[in-house]
Scaffold this motif. Structure first.
Motif, PDB file in Angstrom:
ATOM      1  N   GLN A   1      40.738  38.668  31.739  1.00  0.00           N
ATOM      2  CA  GLN A   1      40.267  39.951  32.238  1.00  0.00           C
ATOM      3  C   GLN A   1      38.743  39.988  32.291  1.00  0.00           C
ATOM      4  N   VAL A   2      38.257  40.866  33.155  1.00  0.00           N
ATOM      5  CA  VAL A   2      36.828  41.111  33.215  1.00  0.00           C
ATOM      6  C   VAL A   2      36.579  42.561  32.818  1.00  0.00           C
ATOM      7  N   GLN A   3      35.397  42.812  32.322  1.00  0.00           N
ATOM      8  CA  GLN A   3      34.991  44.175  31.990  1.00  0.00           C
ATOM      9  C   GLN A   3      34.134  44.703  33.140  1.00  0.00           C
ATOM     10  N   LEU A   4      34.389  45.952  33.533  1.00  0.00           N
ATOM     11  CA  LEU A   4      33.755  46.518  34.713  1.00  0.00           C
ATOM     12  C   LEU A   4      33.063  47.830  34.374  1.00  0.00           C
ATOM     13  N   VAL A   5      31.856  48.011  34.917  1.00  0.00           N
ATOM     14  CA  VAL A   5      31.104  49.246  34.712  1.00  0.00           C
ATOM     15  C   VAL A   5      30.556  49.712  36.061  1.00  0.00           C
ATOM     16  N   GLU A   6      30.983  50.907  36.476  1.00  0.00           N
ATOM     17  CA  GLU A   6      30.517  51.470  37.739  1.00  0.00           C
ATOM     18  C   GLU A   6      29.265  52.319  37.541  1.00  0.00           C
ATOM     19  N   SER A   7      28.507  52.447  38.615  1.00  0.00           N
ATOM     20  CA  SER A   7      27.348  53.338  38.627  1.00  0.00           C
ATOM     21  C   SER A   7      27.067  53.740  40.062  1.00  0.00           C
ATOM     22  N   GLY A   8      26.214  54.757  40.220  1.00  0.00           N
ATOM     23  CA  GLY A   8      25.782  55.146  41.553  1.00  0.00           C
ATOM     24  C   GLY A   8      26.394  56.406  42.110  1.00  0.00           C
ATOM     25  N   GLY A   9      27.324  56.994  41.385  1.00  0.00           N
ATOM     26  CA  GLY A   9      27.916  58.233  41.871  1.00  0.00           C
ATOM     27  C   GLY A   9      26.931  59.388  41.799  1.00  0.00           C
ATOM     28  N   GLY A  10      27.334  60.521  42.377  1.00  0.00           N
ATOM     29  CA  GLY A  10      26.470  61.697  42.340  1.00  0.00           C
ATOM     30  C   GLY A  10      26.912  62.743  43.320  1.00  0.00           C
ATOM     31  N   LEU A  11      26.024  63.706  43.546  1.00  0.00           N
ATOM     32  CA  LEU A  11      26.278  64.811  44.466  1.00  0.00           C
ATOM     33  C   LEU A  11      25.485  64.569  45.740  1.00  0.00           C
ATOM     34  N   GLY A  26      31.961  38.409  32.341  1.00  0.00           N
ATOM     35  CA  GLY A  26      32.972  37.370  32.281  1.00  0.00           C
ATOM     36  C   GLY A  26      32.693  36.272  33.280  1.00  0.00           C
ATOM     37  N   SER A  27      33.041  35.072  32.925  1.00  0.00           N
ATOM     38  CA  SER A  27      32.714  33.911  33.743  1.00  0.00           C
ATOM     39  C   SER A  27      33.687  33.689  34.889  1.00  0.00           C
ATOM     40  N   THR A  28      34.743  34.497  34.945  1.00  0.00           N
ATOM     41  CA  THR A  28      35.766  34.266  35.973  1.00  0.00           C
ATOM     42  C   THR A  28      35.676  35.268  37.111  1.00  0.00           C
ATOM     43  N   PHE A  29      34.549  35.938  37.241  1.00  0.00           N
ATOM     44  CA  PHE A  29      34.425  36.992  38.249  1.00  0.00           C
ATOM     45  C   PHE A  29      34.774  36.478  39.633  1.00  0.00           C
ATOM     46  N   SER A  30      34.286  35.310  39.999  1.00  0.00           N
ATOM     47  CA  SER A  30      34.508  34.798  41.356  1.00  0.00           C
ATOM     48  C   SER A  30      35.949  34.394  41.609  1.00  0.00           C
ATOM     49  N   SER A  31      36.776  34.437  40.583  1.00  0.00           N
ATOM     50  CA  SER A  31      38.201  34.147  40.729  1.00  0.00           C
ATOM     51  C   SER A  31      39.032  35.411  40.808  1.00  0.00           C
ATOM     52  N   HIS A  32      38.362  36.542  41.011  1.00  0.00           N
ATOM     53  CA  HIS A  32      39.058  37.825  41.100  1.00  0.00           C
ATOM     54  C   HIS A  32      38.810  38.473  42.453  1.00  0.00           C
ATOM     55  N   GLY A  33      39.895  38.889  43.094  1.00  0.00           N
ATOM     56  CA  GLY A  33      39.742  39.809  44.197  1.00  0.00           C
ATOM     57  C   GLY A  33      39.308  41.150  43.627  1.00  0.00           C
ATOM     58  N   MET A  34      38.456  41.867  44.335  1.00  0.00           N
ATOM     59  CA  MET A  34      37.922  43.119  43.820  1.00  0.00           C
ATOM     60  C   MET A  34      38.280  44.273  44.732  1.00  0.00           C
ATOM     61  N   GLY A  35      38.375  45.447  44.145  1.00  0.00           N
ATOM     62  CA  GLY A  35      38.709  46.613  44.933  1.00  0.00           C
ATOM     63  C   GLY A  35      38.046  47.868  44.409  1.00  0.00           C
ATOM     64  N   SER A  99      41.409  41.975  40.380  1.00  0.00           N
ATOM     65  CA  SER A  99      42.750  41.430  40.502  1.00  0.00           C
ATOM     66  C   SER A  99      42.690  39.907  40.482  1.00  0.00           C
ATOM     67  N   LEU A 100      43.730  39.297  39.945  1.00  0.00           N
ATOM     68  CA  LEU A 100      43.820  37.845  40.004  1.00  0.00           C
ATOM     69  C   LEU A 100      44.245  37.369  41.388  1.00  0.00           C
ATOM     70  N   TYR A 101      44.707  38.295  42.211  1.00  0.00           N
ATOM     71  CA  TYR A 101      45.052  37.961  43.583  1.00  0.00           C
ATOM     72  C   TYR A 101      43.797  37.939  44.452  1.00  0.00           C
ATOM     73  N   ASN A 102      43.772  37.061  45.410  1.00  0.00           N
ATOM     74  CA  ASN A 102      42.655  37.001  46.351  1.00  0.00           C
ATOM     75  C   ASN A 102      42.605  38.261  47.197  1.00  0.00           C
ATOM     76  N   ILE A 103      43.779  38.687  47.640  1.00  0.00           N
ATOM     77  CA  ILE A 103      43.901  39.884  48.466  1.00  0.00           C
ATOM     78  C   ILE A 103      44.871  40.834  47.762  1.00  0.00           C
ATOM     79  N   ALA A 104      44.438  42.026  47.477  1.00  0.00           N
ATOM     80  CA  ALA A 104      45.286  43.000  46.794  1.00  0.00           C
ATOM     81  C   ALA A 104      44.903  44.404  47.215  1.00  0.00           C
ATOM     82  N   THR A 105      45.916  45.242  47.422  1.00  0.00           N
ATOM     83  CA  THR A 105      45.674  46.647  47.750  1.00  0.00           C
ATOM     84  C   THR A 105      46.481  47.590  46.864  1.00  0.00           C
TER      85      THR A 105
END
Length: 123
Positions: A1-11, A26-35, A99-105
């Motif tokens: 697993q990777v740990q994720l932190v979002e930023s940039g939201g607002g009004l 985490g060192s495996t970021f490039s092995s994760h599809g992201m969404g 996601s561990l999948y390349n493509i995931a929705t």
């Protein structure tokens, strides 16, 4: 697993822009599809945009096509969501997911989630 932190939201006013960022550890970021997902009050969490391992493939839910752009920088372990022409109906908490999948929705295909960042679009 990777740990994720979002930023940039607002009004922001309708028609405006925001850029969300998601920092991954985490060192495996490039092995994760992201969404990116979002959840409005009283509604189910819904898929917004996704990007493949290398960033070559991107995909979007119909309601944001042409307005939102997802991108990633594997060297920096970052994912971004550029949101333009924002509408009041885009108001939600936005979540970054991995996601561990390349493509995931489907949200069940994602195994790591950030804490979310609030986006509010005023009319």
């Amino acid at each position: 697993q990777v740990q994720l932190v979002e930023s940039g939201g607002g009004l922001v006013q309708a028609g405006g822009s925001l850029r969300l960022s998601c920092a991954a550890s985490g060192s495996t970021f490039s092995s994760h599809g992201m969404g990116w997902f979002r959840q409005a009050p009283g509604k189910e969490r819904e898929f917004v945009a996704g990007i493949s391992y290398t960033g070559v493939r991107t995909y979007y839910t119909d309601s944001v096509k042409g307005r939102f752009t997802i991108s990633r920088d594997n060297a920096k372990n970052m994912v971004y969501l550029q949101m333009n022409s924002l509408k009041p109906e885009d108001t939600a908490v936005y979540y970054c997911a991995a996601s561990l999948y390349n493509i995931a929705t489907d949200r069940t295909d994602f195994d790591s989630w950030g804490q979310g960042t609030q986006v509010t679009v005023s009319s």
